[in-house]
Enzyme design. Structure first.
Site, mmCIF file in Angstrom:
data_model
loop_
_atom_site.group_PDB
_atom_site.id
_atom_site.type_symbol
_atom_site.label_atom_id
_atom_site.label_comp_id
_atom_site.label_asym_id
_atom_site.label_seq_id
_atom_site.Cartn_x
_atom_site.Cartn_y
_atom_site.Cartn_z
ATOM 1 N N GLY A 9 33.393 42.097 45.743
ATOM 2 C CA GLY A 9 33.491 42.964 44.566
ATOM 3 C C GLY A 9 32.215 43.733 44.316
ATOM 4 O O GLY A 9 31.811 43.954 43.171
ATOM 5 N N SER A 11 31.517 46.823 44.714
ATOM 6 C CA SER A 11 31.652 48.256 44.447
ATOM 7 C C SER A 11 31.397 48.628 42.997
ATOM 8 O O SER A 11 31.262 49.808 42.675
ATOM 9 C CB SER A 11 33.054 48.737 44.849
ATOM 10 O OG SER A 11 34.049 48.065 44.093
ATOM 11 N N GLY A 13 30.262 46.872 38.697
ATOM 12 C CA GLY A 13 30.026 45.765 37.780
ATOM 13 C C GLY A 13 29.038 44.718 38.258
ATOM 14 O O GLY A 13 27.989 45.026 38.834
ATOM 15 N N SER A 131 33.181 32.635 37.504
ATOM 16 C CA SER A 131 34.313 32.302 36.651
ATOM 17 C C SER A 131 34.222 33.163 35.397
ATOM 18 O O SER A 131 34.054 34.374 35.473
ATOM 19 C CB SER A 131 34.299 30.806 36.318
ATOM 20 O OG SER A 131 35.346 30.461 35.456
ATOM 21 N N TYR A 145 45.488 35.285 34.022
ATOM 22 C CA TYR A 145 44.051 35.440 34.283
ATOM 23 C C TYR A 145 43.322 34.128 34.010
ATOM 24 O O TYR A 145 42.525 33.660 34.835
ATOM 25 C CB TYR A 145 43.464 36.553 33.421
ATOM 26 C CG TYR A 145 41.956 36.593 33.451
ATOM 27 C CD1 TYR A 145 41.281 37.034 34.584
ATOM 28 C CD2 TYR A 145 41.197 36.160 32.362
ATOM 29 C CE1 TYR A 145 39.888 37.046 34.634
ATOM 30 C CE2 TYR A 145 39.815 36.179 32.399
ATOM 31 C CZ TYR A 145 39.170 36.618 33.535
ATOM 32 O OH TYR A 145 37.793 36.623 33.578
ATOM 33 N N ALA A 147 44.594 31.155 33.938
ATOM 34 C CA ALA A 147 45.016 30.168 34.942
ATOM 35 C C ALA A 147 44.175 30.297 36.201
ATOM 36 O O ALA A 147 43.764 29.291 36.800
ATOM 37 C CB ALA A 147 46.500 30.367 35.268
ATOM 38 N N LYS A 149 41.089 31.434 36.470
ATOM 39 C CA LYS A 149 39.712 31.002 36.237
ATOM 40 C C LYS A 149 39.617 29.495 35.988
ATOM 41 O O LYS A 149 38.648 28.852 36.421
ATOM 42 C CB LYS A 149 39.104 31.784 35.072
ATOM 43 C CG LYS A 149 38.901 33.268 35.375
ATOM 44 C CD LYS A 149 38.023 33.495 36.597
ATOM 45 C CE LYS A 149 37.734 34.965 36.854
ATOM 46 N NZ LYS A 149 36.911 35.175 38.053
#
Length: 271
Positions: A9, A11, A13, A131, A145, A147, A149
């Site tokens: 991830g 790309s 944030g 998490s 979502y 569930a 995490k």
């Protein structure tokens, strides 16, 4: 020898901020995401972007094999990629639910399986699973979502004990609300799925709450600093929580309040 870090991830944030920070600290960083074009700017910083789709086993194998062939090892894995599929549990299709779990849980764990053998071979490694406070506290309209995490938290706890004898640390980072594309995706999903169903009143209230929270969120760079702290600690904690006071406060309330009291508190904020 510079340590090798693989960040999913990357790309946008938290993933992008972490890739940049680790590169600045001298790590040999591989940033992966589905879309290579969104990581072109990372090349200027010495970060190596690779295409990787967490729902495709072949894609993960190809990326990991390339890193092993080029760098010989992976010392740090940051399982950051993920998204929030929002809507009432009754409204969310099973296909969308499976995709949520496939990306946030199954993809992260499959990538971990591919990386672990080399870490064991070298007798050390750090696996950082991103998490969320939402991995401990569940809110309405975010069932699948949360569930994903909650599952990531449990898997991290099990794996931490399994791989510790091999010199490998498994660390959970639990950010609170963070500035990223995640919120827009979750907001859009919420209203698309439940904005015109029996749950539309609650969906509207949750949406309004999201908008309020979005005005006071952590910068992804702050979470990146927390991840770096976990990576560079010689005796890391099992969990690191975002520095925002509200995230820690919410987790504290979860520990001391009954389930009924927690429900009333959460629903009282949805206005």
């Amino acid at each position: 020898m510079n340590k090798v870090a693989l960040i999913t991830g990357a790309s946008a944030g938290i993933g992008k901020a972490t890739a940049i920070l680790l590169a600045e600290k001298g790590y040999n960083v591989y940033g992966v995401a589905r879309r290579l074009d969104r990581m072109n700017d990372l090349k200027e910083l010495g970060i190596k972007p690779l295409a990787l789709d967490l729902t495709k086993n072949e894609s993960m194998i190809t990326a990991v094999d390339q890193i092993f062939n080029e760098a010989g090892r992976i010392d740090v894995l940051v399982n950051n990629a993920g998204f929030g599929s929002y809507g009432a549990i009754e409204d969310v299709s099973m296909d969308d639910a499976r995709y949520q779990l496939e990306v946030n849980v199954m993809g992260a764990m499959r990538l971990t399986q591919l990386v672990l053998p080399k870490m064991r071979e070298h007798g050390q490694g750090k696996i950082i699973n991103i998490s969320s406070v939402g991995g401990k506290v569940a809110l309405p309209m975010g069932g699948w979502y949360h569930a994903s995490k909650f599952a990531l938290e449990a898997l991290s706890d099990c794996m931490r004990m399994e791989v510790k004898p091999f010199g490998i640390d498994v660390i959970v980072v639990e950010p609170g609300a963070t500035k990223s594309e995640w919120a827009n995706i979750a907001f859009d999903s919420l209203m698309k799925v439940s904005g015109d169903t029996h749950y539309k009143d609650l969906a509207g209230k949750v949406y309004n709450t999201f908008e309020k929270v979005a005005k006071n969120v952590s910068a992804p760079e702050n979470i990146a600093q927390l991840i770096l702290k976990a990576i560079e600690s010689t005796s890391p904690k099992a969990r690191y929580v975002s520095g925002k006071w509200d995230a820690k406060f919410l987790l504290t309330l979860k520990r001391i309040l009954s389930d009924n009291m927690m429900d009333k508190l959460i629903m009282g904020q949805a206005k």
